[in-house]
Scaffold this active site. Structure first.
Site, PDB file in Angstrom:
ATOM      1  N   LYS A  48      -9.016 -17.511 -12.678  1.00  0.00           N
ATOM      2  CA  LYS A  48     -10.484 -17.380 -12.668  1.00  0.00           C
ATOM      3  C   LYS A  48     -11.089 -18.412 -11.716  1.00  0.00           C
ATOM      4  CE  LYS A  48     -11.602 -16.193 -17.492  1.00  0.00           C
ATOM      5  NZ  LYS A  48     -12.208 -16.733 -18.708  1.00  0.00           N
ATOM      6  N   GLY A 100     -12.232 -13.862 -28.975  1.00  0.00           N
ATOM      7  CA  GLY A 100     -12.664 -12.654 -28.265  1.00  0.00           C
ATOM      8  C   GLY A 100     -11.866 -11.426 -28.644  1.00  0.00           C
ATOM      9  N   ARG A 101     -10.537 -11.548 -28.669  1.00  0.00           N
ATOM     10  CA  ARG A 101      -9.700 -10.373 -28.945  1.00  0.00           C
ATOM     11  C   ARG A 101      -9.655 -10.019 -30.431  1.00  0.00           C
ATOM     12  NH1 ARG A 101      -7.275 -14.664 -26.845  1.00  0.00           N
ATOM     13  NH2 ARG A 101      -5.682 -15.787 -28.000  1.00  0.00           N
ATOM     14  N   HIS A 139       6.008  13.395 -20.735  1.00  0.00           N
ATOM     15  CA  HIS A 139       6.129  14.026 -19.417  1.00  0.00           C
ATOM     16  C   HIS A 139       5.964  12.994 -18.309  1.00  0.00           C
ATOM     17  CE1 HIS A 139       6.168  17.959 -21.358  1.00  0.00           C
ATOM     18  NE2 HIS A 139       5.375  17.359 -22.224  1.00  0.00           N
ATOM     19  N   GLU A 193      -2.267 -11.825 -24.845  1.00  0.00           N
ATOM     20  CA  GLU A 193      -3.139 -12.990 -24.662  1.00  0.00           C
ATOM     21  C   GLU A 193      -2.936 -13.984 -25.809  1.00  0.00           C
ATOM     22  OE1 GLU A 193      -7.654 -12.939 -24.577  1.00  0.00           O
ATOM     23  OE2 GLU A 193      -7.280 -12.978 -22.436  1.00  0.00           O
ATOM     24  N   LYS A 250     -18.988 -13.413 -25.571  1.00  0.00           N
ATOM     25  CA  LYS A 250     -18.990 -14.543 -26.499  1.00  0.00           C
ATOM     26  C   LYS A 250     -19.547 -15.795 -25.816  1.00  0.00           C
ATOM     27  CE  LYS A 250     -15.950 -17.372 -29.282  1.00  0.00           C
ATOM     28  NZ  LYS A 250     -14.591 -17.685 -29.705  1.00  0.00           N
ATOM     29  N   GLU A 282     -17.380 -11.323 -14.628  1.00  0.00           N
ATOM     30  CA  GLU A 282     -17.523  -9.859 -14.555  1.00  0.00           C
ATOM     31  C   GLU A 282     -18.761  -9.407 -15.326  1.00  0.00           C
ATOM     32  OE1 GLU A 282     -14.832 -11.537 -15.319  1.00  0.00           O
ATOM     33  OE2 GLU A 282     -12.991 -10.571 -14.593  1.00  0.00           O
TER      34      GLU A 282
HETATM   35  O1  F6P Z   1      -9.847 -13.292 -20.426  1.00  0.00           O
HETATM   36  C1  F6P Z   1     -10.278 -14.361 -21.163  1.00  0.00           C
HETATM   37  C2  F6P Z   1     -11.339 -13.999 -22.148  1.00  0.00           C
HETATM   38  O2  F6P Z   1     -11.882 -15.185 -22.600  1.00  0.00           O
HETATM   39  C3  F6P Z   1     -10.870 -13.154 -23.319  1.00  0.00           C
HETATM   40  O3  F6P Z   1     -10.190 -13.885 -24.278  1.00  0.00           O
HETATM   41  C4  F6P Z   1     -12.140 -12.561 -23.791  1.00  0.00           C
HETATM   42  O4  F6P Z   1     -11.945 -11.477 -24.652  1.00  0.00           O
HETATM   43  C5  F6P Z   1     -12.780 -12.191 -22.476  1.00  0.00           C
HETATM   44  O5  F6P Z   1     -12.390 -13.221 -21.572  1.00  0.00           O
HETATM   45  C6  F6P Z   1     -14.269 -12.050 -22.494  1.00  0.00           C
HETATM   46  O6  F6P Z   1     -14.901 -13.234 -22.858  1.00  0.00           O
HETATM   47  P1  F6P Z   1     -16.437 -13.283 -23.199  1.00  0.00           P
HETATM   48  O7  F6P Z   1     -16.674 -12.475 -24.415  1.00  0.00           O
HETATM   49  O8  F6P Z   1     -16.750 -14.738 -23.426  1.00  0.00           O
HETATM   50  O9  F6P Z   1     -17.201 -12.736 -22.023  1.00  0.00           O
END
Ligand code: F6P
Length: 529
Positions: free
Chosen positions: A490, A257-258, A374, A343, A198, A204
Site C-alpha cells: 500500500k 474488517g474481515r 468444466h 488475511e 472501518k 480505493e
Molecule cells: O486490506 C487490508 C484491509 O484493512 C482489510 O483488512 C479490510 O477489510 C480492508 O482493508 C478495508 O478496510 P477499511 O474497512 O478500513 O476500508
C-alpha cells in the site's frame, strides 16, 4: 513432540487407501461425521483415523485452544499486536453475558449501534427515508473493499431469494472502469450511496467515494448528502467528509474488517434482506458460537474443520484448499473465505516473535459447482498435486416445480465428485484402463450438507469458518487478527503513483525493473492508436 508424532503418522498412512478405512471400521461414518442443528459435516473421506484424530485433538488441547476461545469471547485483548479485543461475536449476541472493555460493559452500546443501522435499513425499505424528491430509493451502491465489500456482497448474493428491498451494487476496485460501468447504468436521483470503511482512509474506497459523490453532486447539487451515508468507526473522519452525524453508522474497533459483516458493515445486506432476515443471520452465528464454546472436540464443527485443515496443510503438506459450494448464489463464498483465512493466518511470526516452522496455511481458492467441473476439476482428479476439497451443498434449493430436478442434478454432481476423488476408477471396476484414463483416487474431501440456504444457515456457515480460522491460528501460535502484511505494498503504491501520474516526476530508491516498467508504461501510453 506432538507435531513429530503427527508427521510420523502421516508417513505411516501415506500409502493407505481412504476406502480401506471404511472396510476396517464399520462405524466410520458414526465416528467421522458431525450432525448438529441442521448441519451435517462428513470428513470420513479423509485419511484420518481414530488414532490420528486423537493426536489432532491432543494438539489442540496442548495449544490451549479452549482457553484462548474463552479469552476471545470475554473480550481479552488477544489481538496483541494492535492491543485490541476481538469481539465480532458480540455483534451477533448483545443479549448474552456482559462483556467488559476496560471495566466498562459494552453490550448495550453495541445493541444501540445495531438498532440504529437496522432501523435505517428498514426506513429505506419502507420509504420512511426518501430521496431528495420524496421517492423511494431504487438502487444502493456500497463502496468498500476487503471486509467492507466481500461480506455484504457475499451475503446479499447468497440470500437472493430473501432480497425484496432496493437493488444493491458493490463498488470496490480502484479501477475507474468499475465506477464508470456501474454509475452509467444508475440514476443519481434514485440511488443511495453507502461509504463503508472501518478506517475511512482506504485509498480505493475514498477515491471511489469522491468520484461517486461528484457524480451525485452533478445532479443533486448541495442535496447530494441526502443520498449518502457512512459506516465506519472513524466518526470524526466521516464528519470531515460532510456526512451528517445521523447518517454515520459506527461499530467497535474490536471488530476486524474481515469479521465485520455482523456489524453496521452489513447495512447494504440488511437493506436488501430486511431486519428480520438479518437478525436470523445473526441467530445462526450465535448458535454456532454456543456450539463452538460447549461441544466436545470430536463433535465440535469448527474444531474438527480446523483439525482436518491442519492435518492436510501442516502435516500432509497439501498447499492449497478448494472451497466448492454447489450453490450458484454462493459465488462469492470462496472469495469471502479467501480473505478470512489468508488475511488472518497467512503469517509466520508467532506470539513469542519466533517463526513457525510449518506451512503457514493453505492457498484458499475455489468456485461453484458444477461450473468448476468444466474448468479445474481435471487438475483435482488427475494432476499430481493433491488439493483437499471442501464441498458445500443444500439438500433443497429454493426453486420449485420444474426447477427442482436441477437441484437433484446439482446434489448428484456434488456427491459424485467427492466419491470419484476418493474411489478413482477402482470403484467402477475399471482396472484395465489405459493410463491416461486412470483415476487413482485417494484424494481427500469433506462435505458439509445443510437443509436449505436460509439466513440462519448462512450465519452458521460464516461463524463456523470464522471459528475454524481462529482454531487454526491458535494451534499455529499466530495472531489471526492483524494484517501487517498488506501495508508494504500500500505504501509503495503511494510512492509510485506520482511517477505514473506525471511522466517527469523523479523518484529515487526504485529497482531497475520498476524504473523500466514505469517508463515503458509512459512509452505505451504515448503510442496507443
Ligand atoms: O486490506 C487490508 C484491509 O484493512 C482489510 O483488512 C479490510 O477489510 C480492508 O482493508 C478495508 O478496510 P477499511 O474497512 O478500513 O476500508
Amino acid at each position: 513432540m506432538i507435531w513429530t508424532a503427527l508427521k510420523q503418522r502421516s508417513k505411516e498412512v501415506s500409502n493407505r487407501r481412504i476406502t480401506s478405512l471404511f472396510e476396517g471400521d464399520t462405524d466410520r461414518l458414526a465416528s467421522f461425521t458431525i450432525e448438529w442443528d441442521g448441519l451435517y459435516f462428513d470428513y470420513s473421506k479423509t485419511n484420518i483415523d481414530l488414532s490420528t484424530r486423537n493426536l489432532l485433538i491432543h494438539l489442540a488441547n496442548s495449544k490451549n485452544v479452549g482457553q484462548y476461545r474463552e479469552s476471545m469471547f470475554t473480550g481479552e485483548r488477544i489481538n496483541f499486536t494492535e492491543n485490541r479485543s476481538v469481539l465480532h461475536t458480540l455483534e451477533r449476541n448483545t443479549e448474552g453475558p456482559e462483556v467488559l472493555i476496560d471495566s466498562k460493559a459494552i453490550n448495550k452500546e453495541v445493541q444501540q449501534a445495531q438498532n440504529r443501522f437496522l432501523s435505517f435499513a428498514e426506513a429505506i425499505r419502507e420509504g420512511q427515508v426518501l430521496t431528495r424528491k420524496g421517492t423511494k430509493f431504487i438502487d444502493v451502491i456500497n463502496i468498500g473493499i476487503g471486509g467492507s465489500d466481500l461480506g455484504p456482497k457475499m451475503v446479499t448474493k447468497a440470500l437472493t431469494p430473501y432480497a425484496d428491498g432496493p437493488r444493491i451494487h458493490f463498488l470496490s476496485n480502484i479501477d475507474g472502469a468499475q465506477t464508470f460501468d456501474l454509475t452509467k447504468g444508475l440514476d443519481p436521483e434514485t440511488t443511495l450511496v453507502i461509504v463503508a470503511s472501518k478506517t475511512f482512509t482506504t485509498l480505493e474506497t475514498m477515491t471511489n467515494a469522491l468520484q461517486v459523490k461528484n457524480w451525485l453532486t452533478d445532479s443533486l447539487g448541495a442535496e447530494a448528502g441526502k443520498h449518502m451515508c457512512a459506516i465506519s468507526n472513524a466518526r470524526e473522519k466521516c464528519l470531515e467528509w460532510d456526512i451528517p452525524e445521523e447518517r454515520i453508522y459506527t461499530f467497535g474497533e474490536w471488530v476486524g474488517g474481515r469479521y465485520s459483516i455482523w456489524s453496521a458493515i452489513g447495512l447494504s445486506a440488511a437493506i436488501a434482506l430486511g431486519k428480520d432476515n438479518f437478525e436470523q443471520f445473526h441467530e445462526g452465528g450465535k448458535s454456532m458460537d454456543c456450539h463452538f464454546r460447549t461441544a466436545p472436540a470430536h463433535g465440535n464443527l469448527p474444531m474438527m474443520l480446523a483439525l482436518v485443515g491442519i492435518w492436510h496443510n501442516q502435516i500432509c503438506g497439501y498447499s492449497t484448499r478448494a472451497i466448492i459450494p454447489y450453490e450458484e448464489r454462493m459465488e462469492y463464498f470462496p472469495d469471502y473465505l479467501q480473505q478470512l483465512e489468508m488475511e488472518s493466518n497467512g503469517k509466520v511470526v508467532k506470539f513469542d516473535q519466533s517463526e513457525i516452522e510449518l506451512p503457514s496455511g493453505p492457498v484458499i481458492w475455489g468456485g461453484t459447482g458444477t461450473n468448476g467441473q468444466h474448468a479445474y476439476f481435471q487438475h483435482l482428479h488427475q494432476s499430481n498435486i493433491i488439493t483437499p476439497c471442501e464441498f458445500l451443498i443444500g439438500a433443497r434449493g429454493h426453486e420449485k416445480s420444474n426447477l427442482e430436478t436441477h437441484h437433484d442434478y446439482l446434489v448428484a454432481n456434488c456427491l459424485a465428485q467427492s466419491e470419484a476423488l476418493m474411489c478413482g476408477t477402482l470403484s467402477e471396476g475399471k482396472q484395465n484402463l489405459p493410463n491416461y484414463r486412470n483415476f487413482n483416487g485417494n484424494r481427500p474431501s469433506t462435505t458439509l450438507l445443510y437443509k436449505i440456504l436460509s439466513p440462519r444457515v448462512l450465519g452458521q456457515l460464516v461463524a463456523l469458518y470464522e471459528h475454524r480460522v481462529f482454531v487454526e491460528g491458535v494451534i499455529l501460535g499466530i495472531n489471526s487478527f492483524d494484517q501487517w502484511g498488506v501495508e508494504l505494498g500500500k505504501g509503495l503504491a503511494q510512492k509510485i503513483y506520482p511517477s505514473i501520474n506525471d511522466k517527469n516526476h523523479q523518484e529515487s530508491g526504485f529497482s531497475k525493473s520498476l524504473v523500466d516498467l514505469i517508463s515503458k508504461t509512459h512509452e505505451f501510453r504515448e503510442n496507443i492508436n
